[in-house]
Structure formats: C-alpha cells, structure tokens
Scaffold this active site. Structure first.
Site, PDB file in Angstrom:
ATOM      1  N   ARG A 136     -29.150  39.012  64.434  1.00 17.83           N
ATOM      2  CA  ARG A 136     -27.995  39.207  63.058  1.00 17.83           C
ATOM      3  C   ARG A 136     -29.139  39.220  61.780  1.00 17.83           C
ATOM      4  O   ARG A 136     -29.306  38.400  61.676  1.00 17.83           O
ATOM      5  CB  ARG A 136     -26.997  38.627  62.697  1.00 17.83           C
ATOM      6  CG  ARG A 136     -26.541  38.714  61.483  1.00 17.83           C
ATOM      7  CD  ARG A 136     -24.686  37.791  61.493  1.00 17.83           C
ATOM      8  NE  ARG A 136     -24.549  36.657  61.592  1.00 17.83           N
ATOM      9  CZ  ARG A 136     -23.548  36.155  61.367  1.00 17.83           C
ATOM     10  NH1 ARG A 136     -22.591  36.008  61.496  1.00 17.83           N
ATOM     11  NH2 ARG A 136     -23.490  34.492  61.635  1.00 17.83           N
ATOM     12  N   ARG A 186     -29.551  35.548  57.766  1.00 16.62           N
ATOM     13  CA  ARG A 186     -28.818  34.461  57.363  1.00 16.62           C
ATOM     14  C   ARG A 186     -29.195  32.135  57.678  1.00 16.62           C
ATOM     15  O   ARG A 186     -30.093  32.912  58.454  1.00 16.62           O
ATOM     16  CB  ARG A 186     -27.542  34.272  57.864  1.00 16.62           C
ATOM     17  CG  ARG A 186     -26.557  34.664  56.666  1.00 16.62           C
ATOM     18  CD  ARG A 186     -25.276  34.958  58.002  1.00 16.62           C
ATOM     19  NE  ARG A 186     -24.596  33.464  57.503  1.00 16.62           N
ATOM     20  CZ  ARG A 186     -23.332  33.970  58.248  1.00 16.62           C
ATOM     21  NH1 ARG A 186     -22.629  35.038  58.830  1.00 16.62           N
ATOM     22  NH2 ARG A 186     -22.636  32.545  59.215  1.00 16.62           N
ATOM     23  N   LYS A 194     -16.227  39.473  63.667  1.00 20.28           N
ATOM     24  CA  LYS A 194     -14.913  38.901  62.894  1.00 20.28           C
ATOM     25  C   LYS A 194     -15.399  39.688  61.279  1.00 20.28           C
ATOM     26  O   LYS A 194     -15.052  40.657  60.979  1.00 20.28           O
ATOM     27  CB  LYS A 194     -14.937  37.711  62.755  1.00 20.28           C
ATOM     28  CG  LYS A 194     -14.399  36.702  63.287  1.00 20.28           C
ATOM     29  CD  LYS A 194     -14.014  35.438  63.243  1.00 20.28           C
ATOM     30  CE  LYS A 194     -15.377  34.288  62.393  1.00 20.28           C
ATOM     31  NZ  LYS A 194     -15.829  34.575  63.684  1.00 20.28           N
ATOM     32  N   ARG A 246     -10.085  26.474  59.996  1.00 19.66           N
ATOM     33  CA  ARG A 246     -11.002  26.462  61.393  1.00 19.66           C
ATOM     34  C   ARG A 246     -10.837  25.106  61.133  1.00 19.66           C
ATOM     35  O   ARG A 246     -11.789  24.880  62.483  1.00 19.66           O
ATOM     36  CB  ARG A 246     -12.767  26.631  60.337  1.00 19.66           C
ATOM     37  CG  ARG A 246     -13.378  27.365  60.741  1.00 19.66           C
ATOM     38  CD  ARG A 246     -14.770  27.728  59.515  1.00 19.66           C
ATOM     39  NE  ARG A 246     -15.718  28.172  60.200  1.00 19.66           N
ATOM     40  CZ  ARG A 246     -16.370  28.839  59.891  1.00 19.66           C
ATOM     41  NH1 ARG A 246     -15.959  29.592  58.931  1.00 19.66           N
ATOM     42  NH2 ARG A 246     -17.270  29.427  60.311  1.00 19.66           N
ATOM     43  N   ARG A 255     -23.413  24.992  65.047  1.00 17.17           N
ATOM     44  CA  ARG A 255     -22.534  25.944  64.594  1.00 17.17           C
ATOM     45  C   ARG A 255     -21.899  25.775  65.645  1.00 17.17           C
ATOM     46  O   ARG A 255     -20.580  25.546  65.421  1.00 17.17           O
ATOM     47  CB  ARG A 255     -22.656  26.682  64.225  1.00 17.17           C
ATOM     48  CG  ARG A 255     -23.537  26.414  62.920  1.00 17.17           C
ATOM     49  CD  ARG A 255     -24.336  28.092  62.154  1.00 17.17           C
ATOM     50  NE  ARG A 255     -23.085  28.938  61.773  1.00 17.17           N
ATOM     51  CZ  ARG A 255     -23.108  30.480  62.069  1.00 17.17           C
ATOM     52  NH1 ARG A 255     -24.637  30.417  62.475  1.00 17.17           N
ATOM     53  NH2 ARG A 255     -22.973  31.375  62.068  1.00 17.17           N
TER      54      ARG A 255
HETATM   55  P1  ADP Z   1     -18.682  36.750  62.719  1.00 18.78           P
HETATM   56  O1  ADP Z   1     -18.450  36.946  61.671  1.00 18.78           O
HETATM   57  O2  ADP Z   1     -17.784  36.544  63.613  1.00 18.78           O
HETATM   58  O3  ADP Z   1     -19.565  35.692  62.922  1.00 18.78           O
HETATM   59  P2  ADP Z   1     -20.620  39.697  63.040  1.00 18.78           P
HETATM   60  O4  ADP Z   1     -19.166  40.198  62.821  1.00 18.78           O
HETATM   61  O5  ADP Z   1     -20.884  38.821  62.187  1.00 18.78           O
HETATM   62  O6  ADP Z   1     -19.555  38.145  63.522  1.00 18.78           O
HETATM   63  O7  ADP Z   1     -21.190  39.880  63.860  1.00 18.78           O
HETATM   64  C1  ADP Z   1     -22.642  38.819  64.266  1.00 18.78           C
HETATM   65  C2  ADP Z   1     -23.397  39.974  65.000  1.00 18.78           C
HETATM   66  O8  ADP Z   1     -23.015  40.648  66.427  1.00 18.78           O
HETATM   67  C3  ADP Z   1     -23.856  41.044  64.066  1.00 18.78           C
HETATM   68  O9  ADP Z   1     -25.512  40.858  64.170  1.00 18.78           O
HETATM   69  C4  ADP Z   1     -23.268  42.369  64.330  1.00 18.78           C
HETATM   70  O10 ADP Z   1     -24.365  43.348  63.778  1.00 18.78           O
HETATM   71  C5  ADP Z   1     -23.074  42.264  66.083  1.00 18.78           C
HETATM   72  N1  ADP Z   1     -22.308  42.674  66.229  1.00 18.78           N
HETATM   73  C6  ADP Z   1     -20.886  42.688  65.550  1.00 18.78           C
HETATM   74  N2  ADP Z   1     -19.851  43.048  66.990  1.00 18.78           N
HETATM   75  C7  ADP Z   1     -20.904  43.842  67.827  1.00 18.78           C
HETATM   76  C8  ADP Z   1     -20.889  44.606  68.706  1.00 18.78           C
HETATM   77  N3  ADP Z   1     -18.738  44.992  69.506  1.00 18.78           N
HETATM   78  N4  ADP Z   1     -21.708  44.322  70.016  1.00 18.78           N
HETATM   79  C9  ADP Z   1     -22.643  44.060  69.672  1.00 18.78           C
HETATM   80  N5  ADP Z   1     -23.099  43.443  68.742  1.00 18.78           N
HETATM   81  C10 ADP Z   1     -21.551  43.597  67.159  1.00 18.78           C
HETATM   82  P1  ADP Z   2     -19.308  32.542  61.452  1.00 14.12           P
HETATM   83  O1  ADP Z   2     -20.620  34.241  60.948  1.00 14.12           O
HETATM   84  O2  ADP Z   2     -19.670  31.030  61.857  1.00 14.12           O
HETATM   85  O3  ADP Z   2     -18.479  33.454  61.628  1.00 14.12           O
HETATM   86  P2  ADP Z   2     -18.751  31.568  58.714  1.00 14.12           P
HETATM   87  O4  ADP Z   2     -19.537  33.404  57.221  1.00 14.12           O
HETATM   88  O5  ADP Z   2     -17.465  32.120  58.843  1.00 14.12           O
HETATM   89  O6  ADP Z   2     -19.609  32.310  59.513  1.00 14.12           O
HETATM   90  O7  ADP Z   2     -18.752  30.567  57.741  1.00 14.12           O
HETATM   91  C1  ADP Z   2     -20.801  30.237  57.232  1.00 14.12           C
HETATM   92  C2  ADP Z   2     -19.839  28.703  57.293  1.00 14.12           C
HETATM   93  O8  ADP Z   2     -19.169  28.822  55.653  1.00 14.12           O
HETATM   94  C3  ADP Z   2     -19.446  27.871  58.331  1.00 14.12           C
HETATM   95  O9  ADP Z   2     -20.996  26.848  58.720  1.00 14.12           O
HETATM   96  C4  ADP Z   2     -18.559  26.600  56.850  1.00 14.12           C
HETATM   97  O10 ADP Z   2     -20.155  25.970  56.230  1.00 14.12           O
HETATM   98  C5  ADP Z   2     -18.492  27.359  55.848  1.00 14.12           C
HETATM   99  N1  ADP Z   2     -17.475  27.792  56.215  1.00 14.12           N
HETATM  100  C6  ADP Z   2     -16.688  29.133  55.959  1.00 14.12           C
HETATM  101  N2  ADP Z   2     -15.596  28.734  56.732  1.00 14.12           N
HETATM  102  C7  ADP Z   2     -15.224  27.106  56.188  1.00 14.12           C
HETATM  103  C8  ADP Z   2     -13.830  27.238  56.382  1.00 14.12           C
HETATM  104  N3  ADP Z   2     -12.642  27.783  56.593  1.00 14.12           N
HETATM  105  N4  ADP Z   2     -14.082  25.729  56.278  1.00 14.12           N
HETATM  106  C9  ADP Z   2     -15.066  25.215  56.348  1.00 14.12           C
HETATM  107  N5  ADP Z   2     -16.206  24.789  55.630  1.00 14.12           N
HETATM  108  C10 ADP Z   2     -16.392  27.099  56.390  1.00 14.12           C
END
Ligand code: ADP
Ligand code: ADP
Ligand code: ZN
Length: 210
Positions: free
Chosen positions: A123, A155, A13, A84, A166
C-alpha cells in the site's frame, strides 16, 4: 442510508469507501483517517498507531460522538474502521438510539491473512486521501499520485514488523463483531479477494436493495 464497512486491515475498506461516498454522496467517517490527522498533535495516539495498537475506546467513542452530532451525517454516512471492539459497537448503538439514527447494513469485506499481508505491504498513500498498491493498483507514474501529483508514501504502520501485530489485534478484538452484527440481522458478507471493481459492484447493487 447509513452503513458500516468492516474487515481486516488491508481488506479494501478505504478503497471502497472512497468510491461509495463519491457515488452515493454520503459522508465518509474513517476513524483511522481522523487519528492520522490527530497524531501530529498527540504523542500518545502517534505511538499507538505506530505499534498497531487500538486507541482506547473512550477516546474513539468521544471523537465519533462529536462527529455524529454534525448535520452533514444526516444525508447518510459510511463508517470505516469503527466500531473495532464490542464495547465500541455497544456505545455506537447507544449513540444512534439517542440521535434516532439507524444502520441499514454492515458490509463485512473479508480476505485471507496472506492476502491482507500482501495488500498492506504494497500500500502507498497520498496526503490527498488516494491510496494505491505497488502491484495490484499502481499509480500511472511510480511513486506519484495520479490525482494530485504529490509523492506517495508508505504508512508507518504498514511496515512489515507492525503488520502481523495489527492483524492479531483484528482477530482478537474486532472479528467478534461479525457475530454481533450477524445476530442483529445486519451482516452482509462480501468476498474481498475479488477485484476493486467487482467488490464495488457487489456493494453498490446491495445498497440499492437493502
Ligand atoms: P483497508 O482500508 O481495509 O485497510 P485499503 O482500501 O487501504 O484497505 O486497501 C489495502 C491495499 O490493497 C491498498 O494498497 C489498495 O490499493 C489495495 N487494494 C484495495 N482493494 C483491492 C482489491 N480488490 N484487489 C487488490 N488490491 C486492492
Ligand atoms: P486499517 O488499514 O488497519 O483498517 P485504519 O486506518 O482503520 O487502518 O486504522 C489505523 C489505526 O488507527 C489502527 O491501527 C488504530 O491504531 C487506530 N484506530 C482506527 N480506528 C480505531 C478504532 N475504531 N478504535 C481504536 N483504534 C482505532
Ligand atoms: Zn494525491
């Protein structure tokens, strides 16, 4: 145009959001990013993030409400990581109604559990907002950000013992929203297992049409 990006932790995302807002000049609203900034000042939030638990709805909703009142969102926004829970989705509907804003589509980026675990485990992030993966999307120099040359870090909540919790929280509390947005006629399924570029091309093409 206003969109929501949904999907399990690690689906891509944040990676897609960065490309989308740069290409389409929209505002990126990531509640995760907002909380990572806030955790420096707030012990309760810091603890919830570290253990992979959700921040209480009331706090998230109020934070987002304030953000949506700012003028810049009028040029179009991309919600990433919100809503969420079902309650957050209902609160969002109320907020949008009162501000006379509508959501054009909800992009549900899905990956399997095993793929999500692999992506989260590898990541590495930079304080400038850039995100890499040690194997899949490596930085040019290991451990250093391509964009700003700062050191990359893992992270706290990406450590192995928190990752499965998670994903469990996601399955239980967030996955039901897929149905909610499907019923609302807004859901668009995106195969998140494809490459970063392929996923982006699919979303970008859809954004031109929805
Ligand atoms: P989210 O925000 O949904 O938690 P991220 O965008 O941070 O996910 O992506 C999670 C991890 O996967 C990161 O280390 C990112 O560089 C990697 N990643 C993102 N998109 C892809 C993809 N299409 N193929 C392989 N790795 C990816
Ligand atoms: P992910 O890689 O899991 O998509 P995010 O960066 O979106 O991670 O979120 C990291 C953390 O921030 C979550 O595990 C939660 O603790 C908190 N968080 C983010 N967005 C929300 C939400 N909409 N409601 C509740 N907690 C949230
Ligand atoms: Zn950087």
């Amino acid at each position: 145009m206003n969109y929501i990006l949904m999907g399990p932790p690690g689906a891509g995302k944040g990676t897609q959001a960065k490309k989308i807002v740069e290409t389409f000049r929209m505002v990126h609203l990531s509640t995760g990013d907002m909380f990572r900034k806030a955790k420096k000042f707030d012990e309760v939030i810091s603890k919830l993030l570290a253990t992979g638990q959700l921040v209480p709805d009331e706090i998230v909703v109020n934070m987002l409400k304030k953000r949506l009142e700012k003028d810049d969102v009028r040029k179009g926004f991309l919600l990433d990581g919100f809503p969420r829970t079902l309650n957050q989705a209902q609160e969002l509907d109320k907020m949008l109604k009162s501000e006379n804003i509508k959501i054009d589509a909800v992009f549900f980026i899905d990956v399997h559990f095993e793929e999500a675990v692999k992506r989260i485990s590898g990541r590495r992030v930079c304080s400038c907002g850039a995100s890499y993966h040690v194997n899949f999307i490596p930085s040019k120099v290991a451990g250093i950000c391509d964009a700003c040359r700062s050191e990359l870090v893992q992270r706290n909540d990406d450590k192995e013992n928190v990752v499965k919790d998670r994903l469990g929280v996601y399955e239980k509390q967030t996955k039901p929203l897929v149905d909610y947005y499907d019923k609302a006629g807004l859901l668009v399924n995106i195969d998140g297992s494809k490459s970063e570029d392929e996923v982006f091309e699919r979303i970008a093409r859809l954004m031109g049409n929805v």
